[in-house]
Enzyme design. Structure first.
Site, mmCIF file in Angstrom:
data_model
loop_
_atom_site.group_PDB
_atom_site.id
_atom_site.type_symbol
_atom_site.label_atom_id
_atom_site.label_comp_id
_atom_site.label_asym_id
_atom_site.label_seq_id
_atom_site.Cartn_x
_atom_site.Cartn_y
_atom_site.Cartn_z
ATOM 1 C CD1 TRP A 70 -2.941 1.521 0.829
ATOM 2 C CD2 TRP A 70 -1.394 2.425 2.147
ATOM 3 N NE1 TRP A 70 -3.374 2.767 1.187
ATOM 4 C CE2 TRP A 70 -2.440 3.346 1.993
ATOM 5 C CE3 TRP A 70 -0.302 2.774 2.945
ATOM 6 C CZ2 TRP A 70 -2.440 4.585 2.614
ATOM 7 C CZ3 TRP A 70 -0.299 4.024 3.553
ATOM 8 C CH2 TRP A 70 -1.357 4.910 3.389
ATOM 9 C CG HIS A 71 3.460 2.211 3.227
ATOM 10 N ND1 HIS A 71 2.848 1.152 3.862
ATOM 11 C CD2 HIS A 71 3.408 3.247 4.087
ATOM 12 C CE1 HIS A 71 2.456 1.548 5.066
ATOM 13 N NE2 HIS A 71 2.784 2.811 5.231
ATOM 14 N N GLY A 72 3.722 1.698 -1.423
ATOM 15 C CA GLY A 72 4.345 2.021 -2.705
ATOM 16 C C GLY A 72 4.599 0.775 -3.516
#
Lengths: 343, 514
Positions: free
Chosen positions: B325-327
């Site tokens: 989700w962060h990248g």
């Protein structure tokens, strides 16, 4: 405590905090110590020279290209005017340079403005300048408008304020007088005249020092390591003329006109080097931008920038400092244009 | 527009707030919501106006989907709409955020001749997508329309939380918009809002932005070649603290801004670096994201209800997804997986009934979390492994060229910005003299000395200071507690910000990227 009282208390503590910072700032103002001595003494020496001339006078102003790059004696010989070189350092704000000129120039005088190209594009104060000015020319800071003061303070690193405050603290403990106290204005003048008359027996530093100036305020000693690099003289970027420069130069032009002082613009000397090609469209566009801006204020340039591109061997320790021979050659090229414009 | 930019503080915020108070005083909550909505969209569109179309499109589509869920006659059709809505949201997120990564990975794994697509990621897409998924699920569970269109739009777009959270559940915000008290901002809330906002700015400008260059320099150097163990650890501790202060700062500013408008947003951090286990850490770090994953992924895939091994697998899945989700990068994936493994180990440890002394437990947790940040901060796995190698001291603890420790300390020089202070002390004769051949000023004002001092200060703050909201309100009834101490602290922060405003280099919030 309820919220209302809290907000009042918060406002009061904030005011106290701001007051403490103001006192701290005030404590460092005008507190010269070792790094500031050189510029402070140069300014004292230039003011001494400026006060000692009689009219009519040509005043040279700009960054260090002008301090290093004019042969004032030659100008005096060819024009009959007194010549004083007030130029100093490219980092100094244009507003400061103009204020210095306003102190001395009188009706009938001529001002040659040889600003470095970067000075037309700069829209802030350099941290070098803010540090120096708060120490030896605090009156300049106080003379600024409120938005300019805010912008000035934004460029002043607090570590420099802390350092000068420590020096102030040293005056209370006695350590400052022992190690850091600068020489007085009288001593500066005495040393300077002694140097001119060949009586000075102390050491003469090679770099940015009042003892390296002639009677006109030109820098004359050139035994430092030579610069042999590349530089585009800020002509290759699409930089617009800054709002600060627009305002400062416009105000100065109006002041000069109101006081019947002629202002002439000079290009800086440029060393032939691979990074500089004045025929390129970018360079031509930048030159046009500077020229159009000056002309819009009624200020004409003396010659074209191409005339002041010179052999790199004529440059001293940086791309903007000519040797004595470079200064002579630049002045020679400028003189026909200058004589044409002199009243 | 950054919360700490002069445009926001001196123009946007006063205009929005004054307008809100004036409109609210006329008693129309619909007009107040419309005003906040308009301002939130201006705020969102400030840097990239075209992104607003994605936000508006996403809001409209999700609201229509939620309305269709409510209107559907059977549970089956409602479920179908819910699944369709979630897939559409994830697809949009996937196309923008992960398609380049997916194609790039296929190219490097199988040598395919494909060009990875590249999109300009709409700002905050990860946040507003998750918030809307939570709305769809809540609507499905309740089978009733939770909000009117303008309320829903503000729930998604409210500018304090739009860009980087907190990820707000519908029940945490929509009832506040529907309450008769909406728009009647109490002075208590304004005062707490101001305090939280200033604490947030202080954390960002005074701490996070000063820690950033230390971390950037270490990770930057490491990407060029080996660095000493000391530099690597200093850089890693700096990043560990930077990311906390950066994100906590944003969250506190968001909470403060919310309060100024009478809206209470959920807390995102609860002193995470005081955690004594990784499980405890995830209850304190990015709380609203953790809650989202717990409610909408961990529990639906079985949670801890299907036996021990399945629980560990579920933890691994959830944390890997959270990492992604962060990248879109293998480093984030591995970072998430590492935390999944740490959580599983932590659960195993708990079952063993073994107990570590609290200080040891705290240290082990902090070190484990900090080591994992290496993966998070590195640009690639190769860079991360090179950094781990430097952390092990393999290339030397003090210098990589094999020089002696004393030679290293003797070679330290004051940094350019601190040289004036160093010289002032030096020329005033205030240094005590060389200590073991080392100049104390050179050591103190060197990059290393200053970095360690800042890391120590930041470390003291994260471990010893309470979280602001717990300090400003009584936990039992959320009543504000105002004290002279708080006023003085806030004044000190403001003054320090003013002093530093000239020399600091601000950087956008790290979580703006996500």
């Amino acid at each position: 405590m309820n919220a209302q009282r809290f907000l009042i208390y918060l406002a009061l503590s904030l005011l106290s905090g701001v007051a403490i910072v103001t006192v701290w700032f005030a404590a460092h103002l005008g507190m010269p110590w070792w790094p500031h001595h050189s510029n402070r003494e140069v300014r004292m020496a230039k003011h001494y020279i400026a006060k000692s001339v009689s009219e009519p006078t040509i005043w040279i102003q700009g960054g260090s290209n002008a301090w290093f790059g004019f042969d004032s004696e030659l100008i005096k010989r060819e024009t009959g005017y007194n010549v004083v070189n007030l130029a100093f350092n490219v980092n100094m704000p244009t507003e400061f340079c103009f204020d210095e000129t306003r102190l001395f120039a009188k009706e009938g005088d001529v001002v040659i403005l040889a600003l470095e190209n970067s000075m037309y594009f700069r829209d802030n104060y350099s941290s070098y300048a803010t540090d120096e000015i708060t120490i030896w020319a605090p009156e300049f800071f106080w003379s600024l408008s409120f938005p300019r003061k805010a912008r000035f303070l934004q460029s002043l690193p607090w570590q420099k304020v802390l350092a000068s405050s420590l020096a102030r603290l040293g005056t209370l403990t006695g350590h400052y007088d022992k190690q850091l106290k600068p020489i007085s204005e009288a001593e500066v003048i005495e040393n300077l005249t002694a140097r001119w008359e060949g009586r000075y027996e102390g050491e003469v530093p090679a770099y940015y020092n009042y003892l390296t100036m002639n009677r006109h305020g030109d820098f004359i000693q050139t035994d430092h390591e030579l610069w042999r690099g590349e530089h585009d003289y800020n002509l290759m970027a699409r930089s617009p003329i800054s709002e600060m420069s627009k305002q400062d130069l416009a105000e100065f032009a109006i002041w000069a006109r109101d006081n019947s002082i002629t202002v002439l613009m000079a290009w800086l000397p440029m060393a032939e080097n691979p990074a500089l090609d004045l025929s390129l469209p970018h360079a031509q566009a930048t030159i046009k931008r500077i020229t159009d801006f000056s002309e819009s204020l009624g200020l004409e340039f003396l010659g074209k920038p191409e005339e002041f591109v010179m052999d790199i061997e004529l440059f001293y320790d940086t791309s903007h400092h000519t040797t004595a021979e470079g200064a002579r050659l630049r002045t020679e090229r400028l003189l026909p244009h200058l004589q044409h414009h002199l009243p | 527009m950054l919360f700490f930019s002069p445009t926001f503080i001196f123009a946007f915020l006063p205009i929005v707030w004054t307008g809100f108070i004036l409109i609210s005083s006329k008693g129309s909550s619909r007009a107040s919501i419309a005003w906040l909505l308009l301002c939130s969209w201006v705020f969102y569109a400030w840097a990239h106006p075209s992104h607003l179309l994605w936000l508006l499109g996403s809001i409209s589509a999700n609201y229509l989907c939620s309305a269709a869920i409510v209107r559907s006659n059977t549970l089956k059709s409602a479920k179908r709409l819910l699944v369709g809505g979630i897939i559409a949201n994830l697809l949009l997120l996937g196309i923008f955020k992960y398609s380049g990564f997916a194609v790039g990975s296929l190219v490097s794994l199988f040598g395919l001749n494909l060009r990875p697509p590249s999109f300009l990621l709409p700002l905050a897409i990860s946040f507003f997508t998750f918030q809307q998924i939570s709305y769809l699920v809540t609507t499905f569970r309740n089978r009733q329309l939770l909000a009117k269109p303008h309320e829903y739009a503000l729930y998604v777009s409210f500018f304090p939380q739009l860009i980087a959270g907190p990820i707000v559940q519908p029940g945490e915000m929509i009832p506040q918009l529907q309450s008769p008290m909406f728009g009647k901002v109490r002075i208590d809330d304004i005062a707490i809002g101001i305090i939280l906002f200033i604490i947030g700015i202080g954390k960002k400008i005074l701490l996070a932005d000063n820690l950033a260059p230390i971390a950037d320099s270490a990770f930057g150097e490491s990407s060029q070649g080996p660095i000493s163990g000391l530099t690597a650890w200093t850089g890693l501790f700096a990043f560990s603290l930077q990311i906390y202060f950066d994100f906590a700062a944003y969250s506190e500013m968001a909470l403060g801004l919310g309060r100024m408008f009478g809206i209470r947003l959920p807390e995102n951090f609860a002193s995470p670096y005081r955690a004594t286990s990784v499980i405890d850490f995830w209850r304190r770090w990015h709380i609203t994201l953790s809650s989202f994953f717990k409610n909408f992924l961990y529990i639906p895939i079985g949670g801890n209800r299907r036996g021990r091994s399945r629980t560990y697998i579920n933890l691994l899945i959830v944390m890997t997804v959270a990492g992604l989700w962060h990248g879109a990068n293998w480093t984030f994936l591995l970072w998430g997986s590492a935390h999944g493994i740490l959580l599983a180990v932590n659960h195993l440890w708990k079952r063993s009934k073994l107990k570590a002394p609290p200080k040891i437990a705290w240290l082990a947790t902090f070190l484990a979390v900090t080591l994992c940040w290496t993966l998070f901060r590195s640009q690639s796995l190769a860079e991360a492994f090179a950094y781990f190698s430097s952390l092990s001291g393999k290339h030397g603890w003090f210098s990589v060229d094999g020089g002696s420790t004393i030679a290293f300390f003797k070679s330290l020089e004051p940094t350019e910005i601190w040289k004036p202070v160093h010289y002032a002390i030096h020329f005033l004769g205030w240094y005590p003299g060389l200590i073991g051949g080392i100049h104390p000023g050179h050591l103190l004002f060197s990059e290393l000395g200053l970095s360690i001092a800042l890391i120590a200060l930041a470390g003291i703050i994260v471990t010893l200071f309470p979280r602001p909201l717990s300090w400003l309100t009584t936990p039992a009834n959320d009543r504000p507690v105002f004290s002279k101490k708080a006023a003085i602290l806030i004044s000190i922060i403001v003054v320090l910000i003013i002093i530093q405003s000239g020399s600091f280099q601000s950087s956008p919030f790290i979580y703006f990227r996500f």
